[in-house]
Design an enzyme around this catalytic site. Structure first.
Site, mmCIF file in Angstrom:
data_model
loop_
_atom_site.group_PDB
_atom_site.id
_atom_site.type_symbol
_atom_site.label_atom_id
_atom_site.label_comp_id
_atom_site.label_asym_id
_atom_site.label_seq_id
_atom_site.Cartn_x
_atom_site.Cartn_y
_atom_site.Cartn_z
ATOM 1 N N ASN A 1 0.854 -1.185 0.000
ATOM 2 C CA ASN A 1 0.000 0.000 0.000
ATOM 3 C C ASN A 1 0.897 1.244 0.000
ATOM 4 O OD1 ASN A 1 -1.423 2.255 1.048
ATOM 5 N ND2 ASN A 1 -3.047 0.915 1.764
ATOM 6 N N HIS B 1 1.060 6.240 1.824
ATOM 7 C CA HIS B 1 1.795 7.204 2.647
ATOM 8 C C HIS B 1 3.001 7.814 1.942
ATOM 9 C CE1 HIS B 1 -1.144 6.828 5.623
ATOM 10 N NE2 HIS B 1 -1.023 5.512 5.643
ATOM 11 N N HIS C 1 -5.634 3.647 -1.425
ATOM 12 C CA HIS C 1 -6.928 4.032 -0.865
ATOM 13 C C HIS C 1 -7.225 5.469 -1.280
ATOM 14 C CE1 HIS C 1 -9.530 4.389 3.081
ATOM 15 N NE2 HIS C 1 -10.193 4.720 1.988
ATOM 16 N N ARG D 1 -9.297 8.205 -0.609
ATOM 17 C CA ARG D 1 -10.256 8.615 0.422
ATOM 18 C C ARG D 1 -11.104 9.771 -0.089
ATOM 19 N NH1 ARG D 1 -8.890 6.704 5.908
ATOM 20 N NH2 ARG D 1 -10.571 8.090 6.537
ATOM 21 N N ARG E 1 -6.810 12.845 1.238
ATOM 22 C CA ARG E 1 -5.708 13.276 2.103
ATOM 23 C C ARG E 1 -4.368 12.672 1.692
ATOM 24 N NH1 ARG E 1 -7.286 10.111 7.614
ATOM 25 N NH2 ARG E 1 -9.227 11.212 7.235
ATOM 26 N N GLU F 1 -8.784 0.559 -2.682
ATOM 27 C CA GLU F 1 -9.602 0.602 -1.462
ATOM 28 C C GLU F 1 -10.447 1.859 -1.522
ATOM 29 O OE1 GLU F 1 -6.225 -1.347 1.472
ATOM 30 O OE2 GLU F 1 -6.776 0.743 1.681
ATOM 31 N N THR G 1 -8.280 3.779 8.754
ATOM 32 C CA THR G 1 -9.523 3.017 8.727
ATOM 33 C C THR G 1 -9.707 2.276 10.050
ATOM 34 O OG1 THR G 1 -9.079 2.717 6.395
ATOM 35 C CG2 THR G 1 -10.853 1.401 7.330
ATOM 36 N N GLU H 1 -11.220 -9.193 3.335
ATOM 37 C CA GLU H 1 -9.940 -8.831 3.946
ATOM 38 C C GLU H 1 -10.202 -8.650 5.430
ATOM 39 O OE1 GLU H 1 -7.245 -6.249 1.978
ATOM 40 O OE2 GLU H 1 -6.424 -5.476 3.853
ATOM 41 N N HIS I 1 -3.785 -4.275 7.916
ATOM 42 C CA HIS I 1 -3.896 -3.100 8.796
ATOM 43 C C HIS I 1 -2.999 -3.213 10.029
ATOM 44 C CE1 HIS I 1 -5.342 0.545 10.589
ATOM 45 N NE2 HIS I 1 -5.977 0.795 9.468
HETATM 46 N N1 PXP Z 1 -5.901 -3.032 4.145
HETATM 47 C C1 PXP Z 1 -6.883 -2.114 4.221
HETATM 48 C C2 PXP Z 1 -8.250 -2.509 3.792
HETATM 49 C C3 PXP Z 1 -6.621 -0.804 4.664
HETATM 50 O O1 PXP Z 1 -7.623 0.099 4.737
HETATM 51 C C4 PXP Z 1 -5.294 -0.447 4.997
HETATM 52 C C5 PXP Z 1 -4.990 0.953 5.417
HETATM 53 O O2 PXP Z 1 -5.268 1.827 4.376
HETATM 54 C C6 PXP Z 1 -4.301 -1.436 4.873
HETATM 55 C C7 PXP Z 1 -4.631 -2.718 4.470
HETATM 56 C C8 PXP Z 1 -2.867 -1.126 5.180
HETATM 57 O O3 PXP Z 1 -2.719 -0.814 6.534
HETATM 58 P P1 PXP Z 1 -1.341 -0.283 7.043
HETATM 59 O O4 PXP Z 1 -1.051 0.990 6.322
HETATM 60 O O5 PXP Z 1 -1.558 -0.088 8.508
HETATM 61 O O6 PXP Z 1 -0.316 -1.348 6.754
#
Ligand code: PXP
Length: 252
Positions: free
Chosen positions: A15, A18, A51, A53, A57, A78, A109, A159, A202
């Site tokens: 992901n 960030h 994601h 949003r 952001r 996402e 989330t 998930e 997550h």
């Molecule tokens: N899976 C989902 C569905 C999420 O919403 C997120 C956070 O955006 C992640 C995985 C990844 O989480 P993290 O950034 O804490 O590794």
């Protein structure tokens, strides 16, 4: 693009949200999330997760086609189950769509989607996404009712939200951590029994990924924040390679 890599029994979706958070802190173009996605691919990621949003952001609308064009990997979008996001998903056709709950005031989330309370609407909502070829996933707490509801609405994937497990790991609350792990194992087994593919994500990091990677039904982990943070110290490729190594070790 097949979502399953036959050589990889446990896939890693990276992901890159960030990287965009960092970019947006200055308002310019750097660091570029599409470049991060390409590096993730070179480091052995099996997919790229982002994601979009409602408040934009981190990832912005233009990032989605840029990332899709930069890599040759499945893209997992996402998003909240809103009309706007459905239009965007249908316009860009990512390989997978993961529906997540979204509240503006939350930092990330928090909690899973309440599929069980929204069965009729979500059934209608996901139908055109599935028809357009997306594998549709529900981001849910490890709860029997949510797994059953996800199967009922016609989702192909769940998930499992492992955030609570990760927090108990950080707090050193071993009893609560183990109870949460038991829920995750049970939810994964039920999901597979109902014909759903099982993912998890997550809050995962090197210290807590092992027990989640060891859940036999889980075939994909989606990991973001920790990997991007670790990249500050060791670089993105090294961070991803080490995560893959930890995942493989846990799976043996
Ligand atoms: N899976 C989902 C569905 C999420 O919403 C997120 C956070 O955006 C992640 C995985 C990844 O989480 P993290 O950034 O804490 O590794």
């Amino acid at each position: 693009m097949p979502l399953t890599n036959p050589d990889s029994p446990l896939r890693l979706g990276v992901n890159i949200d960030h990287v965009a958070t960092l970019r947006n802190a200055r308002g310019g173009a750097d660091p570029d999330p599409a470049r991060a996605a390409l590096l993730a691919q070179q480091a052995g990621a099996d997919g790229i997760t982002l994601h979009l949003r409602e408040d934009r952001r981190h990832i912005r609308d233009a990032d989605l086609p840029a990332i899709m064009g930069a890599v040759n990997l499945p893209i997992n979008l996402e998003m909240a189950a809103t009309d706007e996001m459905q239009r965007i998903a249908l316009a860009h056709k990512p390989d997978a769509v993961c529906l997540v709950p979204e509240r503006r005031e939350e930092r990330t989330t928090e909690g899973g989607l309440d599929v069980a309370r929204d069965i009729a609407r979500l059934t209608d909502y996901i139908a055109p996404l599935s028809a357009a070829g997306a594998r549709v996933s529900m981001f849910i707490a490890p709860d029997e009712a949510q797994v059953e509801a996800s199967a009922k609405i016609g989702a192909q994937v769940v998930e499992l939200h492992v955030g609570a497990y990760c927090e108990y790991c950080t707090d050193g609350n071993d009893a609560a951590r183990d109870a949460e792990l038991r829920k995750l194992f049970a939810a994964a087994a039920l999901a597979q029994e109902l014909g759903l593919e099982v993912h998890a994500g997550h809050g995962l990091n090197f210290a807590n990924v092992g027990p989640i990677a060891a859940i036999p039904e889980v075939v994909e982990l989606n990991i973001g924040h920790f990997l991007i943070g670790e990249a500050v110290f060791v670089g993105l490729e090294a961070a991803i390679r080490e995560m893959r190594r930890q995942m493989a070790l846990a799976r043996m």
